[in-house]
Design a protein around this motif. Structure first.
Motif, PDB file in Angstrom:
ATOM      1  N   ASP A  87     -30.875  11.590 -22.653  1.00 21.17           N
ATOM      2  CA  ASP A  87     -30.209  10.282 -22.784  1.00 21.17           C
ATOM      3  C   ASP A  87     -29.744  10.012 -24.202  1.00 21.17           C
ATOM      4  N   LYS A  88     -30.280  10.786 -25.156  1.00 23.94           N
ATOM      5  CA  LYS A  88     -30.002  10.462 -26.551  1.00 23.94           C
ATOM      6  C   LYS A  88     -28.804  11.216 -27.114  1.00 23.94           C
ATOM      7  N   ILE A  89     -28.208  12.077 -26.290  1.00 24.70           N
ATOM      8  CA  ILE A  89     -27.042  12.813 -26.786  1.00 24.70           C
ATOM      9  C   ILE A  89     -25.781  12.016 -26.468  1.00 24.70           C
ATOM     10  N   GLY A  90     -25.089  11.589 -27.493  1.00 25.45           N
ATOM     11  CA  GLY A  90     -23.831  10.875 -27.286  1.00 25.45           C
ATOM     12  C   GLY A  90     -22.717  11.886 -27.063  1.00 25.45           C
ATOM     13  N   LEU A  91     -21.830  11.579 -26.118  1.00 24.49           N
ATOM     14  CA  LEU A  91     -20.744  12.512 -25.821  1.00 24.49           C
ATOM     15  C   LEU A  91     -19.415  11.798 -25.867  1.00 24.49           C
ATOM     16  N   ARG A  92     -18.412  12.486 -26.365  1.00 27.57           N
ATOM     17  CA  ARG A  92     -17.070  11.930 -26.329  1.00 27.57           C
ATOM     18  C   ARG A  92     -16.108  13.055 -26.004  1.00 27.57           C
ATOM     19  N   LEU A  93     -15.197  12.749 -25.082  1.00 26.05           N
ATOM     20  CA  LEU A  93     -14.270  13.764 -24.601  1.00 26.05           C
ATOM     21  C   LEU A  93     -13.148  13.961 -25.610  1.00 26.05           C
ATOM     22  N   LYS A  94     -12.758  15.221 -25.810  1.00 23.32           N
ATOM     23  CA  LYS A  94     -11.533  15.475 -26.579  1.00 23.32           C
ATOM     24  C   LYS A  94     -10.405  15.559 -25.563  1.00 23.32           C
ATOM     25  N   GLY A  95      -9.274  15.049 -25.866  1.00 24.10           N
ATOM     26  CA  GLY A  95      -8.137  15.146 -24.952  1.00 24.10           C
ATOM     27  C   GLY A  95      -8.193  14.078 -23.884  1.00 24.10           C
ATOM     28  N   SER A  96      -7.323  14.226 -22.905  1.00 22.06           N
ATOM     29  CA  SER A  96      -7.117  13.160 -21.932  1.00 22.06           C
ATOM     30  C   SER A  96      -8.056  13.301 -20.754  1.00 22.06           C
ATOM     31  N   ILE A  97      -8.539  12.167 -20.270  1.00 21.84           N
ATOM     32  CA  ILE A  97      -9.489  12.153 -19.178  1.00 21.84           C
ATOM     33  C   ILE A  97      -8.834  12.598 -17.873  1.00 21.84           C
ATOM     34  N   GLU A  98      -7.521  12.377 -17.762  1.00 22.11           N
ATOM     35  CA  GLU A  98      -6.829  12.688 -16.500  1.00 22.11           C
ATOM     36  C   GLU A  98      -6.908  14.175 -16.162  1.00 22.11           C
ATOM     37  N   ASP A  99      -7.038  15.023 -17.214  1.00 19.74           N
ATOM     38  CA  ASP A  99      -7.062  16.457 -16.965  1.00 19.74           C
ATOM     39  C   ASP A  99      -8.252  16.886 -16.129  1.00 19.74           C
ATOM     40  N   PRO A 102       8.951 -13.062 -26.393  1.00 18.82           N
ATOM     41  CA  PRO A 102       7.596 -13.294 -26.884  1.00 18.82           C
ATOM     42  C   PRO A 102       7.526 -13.056 -28.386  1.00 18.82           C
ATOM     43  N   GLN A 103       6.520 -13.661 -29.036  1.00 18.17           N
ATOM     44  CA  GLN A 103       6.341 -13.383 -30.460  1.00 18.17           C
ATOM     45  C   GLN A 103       5.685 -12.036 -30.653  1.00 18.17           C
ATOM     46  N   ILE A 104       4.886 -11.654 -29.642  1.00 17.30           N
ATOM     47  CA  ILE A 104       4.262 -10.335 -29.706  1.00 17.30           C
ATOM     48  C   ILE A 104       4.449  -9.659 -28.354  1.00 17.30           C
ATOM     49  N   LEU A 105       4.819  -8.389 -28.381  1.00 17.21           N
ATOM     50  CA  LEU A 105       4.881  -7.611 -27.146  1.00 17.21           C
ATOM     51  C   LEU A 105       3.674  -6.676 -27.130  1.00 17.21           C
ATOM     52  N   LEU A 106       2.876  -6.784 -26.080  1.00 16.67           N
ATOM     53  CA  LEU A 106       1.701  -5.931 -25.961  1.00 16.67           C
ATOM     54  C   LEU A 106       2.026  -4.806 -24.998  1.00 16.67           C
ATOM     55  N   LEU A 107       1.709  -3.587 -25.368  1.00 14.56           N
ATOM     56  CA  LEU A 107       1.998  -2.446 -24.500  1.00 14.56           C
ATOM     57  C   LEU A 107       0.710  -1.673 -24.262  1.00 14.56           C
ATOM     58  N   ASP A 108       0.257  -1.638 -23.004  1.00 18.45           N
ATOM     59  CA  ASP A 108      -1.015  -1.010 -22.680  1.00 18.45           C
ATOM     60  C   ASP A 108      -0.757   0.382 -22.092  1.00 18.45           C
ATOM     61  N   GLU A 109      -0.810   1.398 -22.907  1.00 12.98           N
ATOM     62  CA  GLU A 109      -0.508   2.778 -22.515  1.00 12.98           C
ATOM     63  C   GLU A 109       0.683   2.834 -21.563  1.00 12.98           C
ATOM     64  N   PRO A 110       1.832   2.307 -21.968  1.00 14.14           N
ATOM     65  CA  PRO A 110       2.930   2.163 -21.010  1.00 14.14           C
ATOM     66  C   PRO A 110       3.545   3.495 -20.609  1.00 14.14           C
ATOM     67  N   LEU A 111       3.341   4.532 -21.394  1.00 16.47           N
ATOM     68  CA  LEU A 111       4.020   5.791 -21.092  1.00 16.47           C
ATOM     69  C   LEU A 111       3.109   6.798 -20.404  1.00 16.47           C
ATOM     70  N   GLY A 112       1.892   6.360 -20.092  1.00 14.26           N
ATOM     71  CA  GLY A 112       0.894   7.277 -19.538  1.00 14.26           C
ATOM     72  C   GLY A 112       1.318   7.949 -18.248  1.00 14.26           C
ATOM     73  N   ALA A 113       2.119   7.254 -17.423  1.00 17.02           N
ATOM     74  CA  ALA A 113       2.443   7.802 -16.108  1.00 17.02           C
ATOM     75  C   ALA A 113       3.732   8.626 -16.111  1.00 17.02           C
TER      76      ALA A 113
END
Lengths: 559, 270
Positions: A544-556, A229-240
């Protein structure tokens, strides 16, 4: 101008004004991204930031709602995935369990057809109208017509160009090609080569289900690179993979990238992985690119608080420029290198390794109290309290806990950032047992489903998404509150925060008021009413107006 | 020790059931198949079955109709199951229920109703059900066995791995190839168990062909039924034995396809 021209020809893929909207939710917002040939680019961001969607649009699994994707300056926006010279390594490998290793790897080649020039009986080239090109152009015309976000003017202009191209394609015959499958010997040669690239020479006949995670990963990579391929796409390949395997694979992928010389686009939420492997990193949040740069630039010169916080642990403070190259934070005035406008409200990033520690008082050092110490192998990680601010520091020297300590910061360790807007960002918030978000150790009721896009939350605070359940108790999060989301009043009886008005700036139709709580936390509040400095006010926020974002990995947090 | 003995006792009802309703009947069938009216051992039923072209013909036609019915049910059931498994079209499982609900009505009643309906339609077209026995039988068969095809297929379709389908597209499969190279292999366990659910009952069914073809199409089930109703217990038993052997062979054959780990896939819904 000329420089621009040469520049654009080195780009292998260009995203122009790409927007993707799912069910009225904007996942990608007017994204512009150019990727150079042969680069290792990482799309980095928290879950739900749109990085995977971007990758899927490049692969062709999603079509942008608006905007163009160009591959080698050719519009491929409406091209289906099987025609694109792009291959993907999927997150969970997605190997075919009914085929063995060899057949999995050969899969792409068996579908591949090589064009051969069509000749007539006398050996001359046959000229035909290029039907594929006509079909492609018609698709593009259709797509532009349906695009609701494009302005009428642009639409008109692009449609004329495309129609001209279509007329030309319909009237000029070009050499015709017929397509031929690869022979089994050619396939065999390539499979053997691909398997040796990923170090799986002996396993050709093995069943997919008997392979370990790391081996499956290698099969997935071999299967993708075999089609050249001209481009190789890798979607979180090492996650598991487990940590050690992951580290090894990171280096191997990097090595493979050098050897193959093709463009890699890598998606991850792991900042360390991104820093280790990439030539350049694209940091994304909420469907918007925050910063593009080399790993060094991203780490040393973060453009905003989000990038600074997402890449590596860092200390981020609200600060004010009080004189030329002097900035005030931690109740102290520090010298800095960045030249910002005097009196500008800025944010300051200090990396833990840039903080100097000392047992005795020195000029320009600030006194604090050592609260905790963690041994990290080559260094200790310390938390120091200065007033109500926490300072994260690293040192190879051992300092006692619960003793006074003095900290100093060299001017080049202080990085100033323009405040993007007056949005209140609290990077050291956490979710308590009562499913409230604690900002500045004060509970605010919040909507936990904001941690994962499109998820649901039940009354026990358990978040459900994609059939998985998450319990975010004690999770570290970044909370954001827009100034206009605060309700401010003189009545402090049912307020969530009580503070003193520090300043009030009139902005045409509303005031931006800075409220400082007793714990020294600052809140920017937008209100149409006047308050005077020194007033004691109460603040409330709708959950509803407080935006939240997780630090670290969701799997934990999965249960 | 006492506990272990008690646990063994728990198996007694099962063994009783097995002996009474499975092993005894099979022994009876074998006994009747190889004896004459007086209970003497003989190969009469064996020779009369294999020398009678009529009976062999019935078996052949039954197998052919069984295969044809399986094919038709898969042809209709596969796309239907694919659509049903897509949450976009099937909110709240209402559609699945619609397809499965007919199974809750006794099939003799259903078949009777279908016969009346078909005769009304065919009469309006100027013909009768008796003139198109095969057509009517096939319509009846497909309608009756379609739910049995859809359910196992539906439950495998729910588990289709979207990543694998996308991987196939990514590796150069156009929509047709994606279907043959990724979706069909993934749905294979469902296809196998759906085929089993249709093929074997079709061979031995007799109510549907009897009712809808006005007795013009004779299936293996019909001829077993006829033998018993004509008090030819020995001939009937022998044919039942043949039926059992066919079922056994088909099961051996399909197990090869299904593999142990997939056994719970298609059959899970039952």
């Amino acid at each position: 101008m000329e420089k621009n021209l040469t520049d654009s020809s080195t780009y292998i893929i260009e995203l122009k004004n790409v927007t993707k909207i799912y069910d009225d939710v904007t996942v990608i917002d007017k994204m512009n991204l150019n990727i150079k040939k042969g680069e290792f680019v990482t799309l980095l961001g928290p879950s739900g930031c749109g990085k995977s969607t971007t990758l899927r649009m490049i692969a062709g699994f999603e079509t942008p709602t608006s905007g163009d994707i160009l591959l080698n300056q050719k519009d491929i926006t409406s091209m289906p995935p099987y025609q694109r010279p792009v291959n993907t390594v999927f997150q969970h490998y997605a190997l075919f369990p009914n085929l063995n290793v060899y057949d999995n790897v050969a899969f792409g080649l068996r579908n591949k057809k090589i064009p051969v020039v069509k000749l007539d009986k006398e050996g001359k080239q046959i000229l035909q109208i290029d039907k594929a090109r006509v079909k492609d152009l018609k698709k593009q015309i259709n797509r532009i017509k349906k695009d609701k976000l494009l302005s009428e003017e642009d639409k008109e202009q692009r449609l004329t160009i495309l129609n001209e191209k279509l007329d030309k394609a319909l009237s000029t015959p070009v050499p015709a090609y017929k397509y031929k499958h690869l022979s089994e010997t050619e396939i065999d040669e390539k499979v053997v080569k691909a398997l040796s690239i990923v170090d799986l020479d002996e396993l050709e006949e093995r069943d997919i289900n008997t392979l370990s995670g790391g081996q499956q990963q290698r099969v997935a990579i071999a299967r993708a690179i075999i089609c050249e391929p001209q481009i190789l796409l890798l979607d979180e390949p090492l996650g598991a993979l487990d940590l050690k395997m992951r580290k090894d694979m990171q280096l191997e992928l990097k090595e493979m990238h050098k050897r193959l010389g093709i463009t890699f686009i890598y998606v991850t939420h792991d900042q360390e992985e991104a820093l280790t492997m990439s030539d350049s990193i694209v940091v994304m949040n909420d469907g918007v690119i925050q910063q593009i740069g080399t790993p060094e630039e991203i780490y040393n010169e973060p453009k905003n608080a989000f990038v600074a916080d997402f890449i590596g642990s860092s200390n981020i403070y609200n600060a004010t420029v009080i004189a030329k190259k002097k900035v005030r934070f931690l109740n102290h005035i520090f010298d800095c290198v960045d030249d910002f406008e005097v009196n500008e409200r800025v944010e300051v990033v200090v990396r833990p390794e840039d903080i100097r520690l000392s047992n005795e008082a020195r000029p320009d050092y600030v006194q604090g109290k050592m609260v905790s110490k963690v041994f990290k192998g080559i260094h200790y990680q310390y938390v120091i309290m200065i007033g109500h601010d926490e300072v994260l520091a690293q040192s190879i020297k051992d300092y006692p806990v619960d003793q006074p300590i003095y900290i100093g910061i060299e001017p080049d360790g202080i990085h100033l950032m323009h405040k993007s807007d007056n949005t209140n960002i609290y990077t050291d918030s956490y979710i308590g047992k009562d499913h409230c978000v604690y900002i500045d150790d004060k509970p605010f009721s919040c909507d936990l489903s904001k941690l994962i896009p499109n998820s649901q939350v039940d009354e026990d605070g358990i978040v459900t998404f994609d059939k998985k359940q998450y319990d975010f108790k004690d999770a570290d999060v970044v909370a954001t509150i827009a100034p206009e989301s605060f309700l401010i009043s003189d009545d402090t009886s049912d307020a969530e925060v009580i503070g003193e008005v520090i300043s009030s700036v009139y902005k045409g139709d509303h005031y931006i008021i800075l409220v400082r709580s007793k714990e020294d936390e600052d809140f920017f509040v937008a209100t149409p009413y006047t308050f005077n400095p020194g007033d004691i006010v109460g603040l409330k926020v709708d959950k509803d107006k407080i935006g939240l974002r997780l630090k670290g990995s969701i799997e934990d947090y999965e249960i | 020790m006492k506990y272990k003995a008690f646990r063994k006792c728990l198996a007694i009802p099962f063994w009783l059931f097995l002996i009474l309703f499975v092993i005894f009947p099979i022994l009876f069938i074998i006994f009747y198949a190889f004896t004459d009216v007086n209970g003497n051992f003989t190969f009469d039923a064996f020779t009369s079955f294999f020398t009678s072209p009529v009976k062999l013909n019935v078996l052949l036609i039954s197998i052919l109709i069984g295969l044809f019915n399986t094919f038709l049910c898969l042809l209709i059931g596969f796309p239907l199951a694919y659509i049903l498994a897509n949450p976009k079209f099937n909110k709240n499982y209402v559609l699945v229920m619609l397809f499965v609900m007919p199974m809750w009505i006794n099939f003799v009643l259903r078949t009777g109703a279908l016969r009346d309906l078909l005769s009304i339609i065919l009469n309006a077209c100027g013909t009768t059900t008796g003139e198109h026995p095969l057509l009517c039988t096939m319509i009846g068969m497909v309608l009756n066995y379609l739910p049995f095809t859809i359910l196992p297929l539906y439950s495998t379709m729910l588990k289709l791995d979207k990543n694998q389908i996308e991987a196939a597209q990514d590796l150069g499969c156009n929509p047709v190839k994606t279907f043959t190279k990724s979706i069909i292999p993934q749905a294979m366990p469902g296809i196998v168990s759906a085929s089993m659910m249709v093929f074997m009952p079709t061979i031995s069914s007799y109510v549907i062909s009897d009712t809808l073809s006005e007795g013009k199409i004779m299936l293996f089930g019909n001829s077993i039924y006829l033998s018993f109703s004509n008090s030819d217990w020995n001939g009937g038993s022998f044919m039942s034995l043949i039926m059992l052997i066919i079922i056994f062979l088909v099961m051996l054959f399909t197990r090869k396809f299904q593999g142990e780990k997939d056994a719970d896939r298609g059959n899970g819904s039952w």
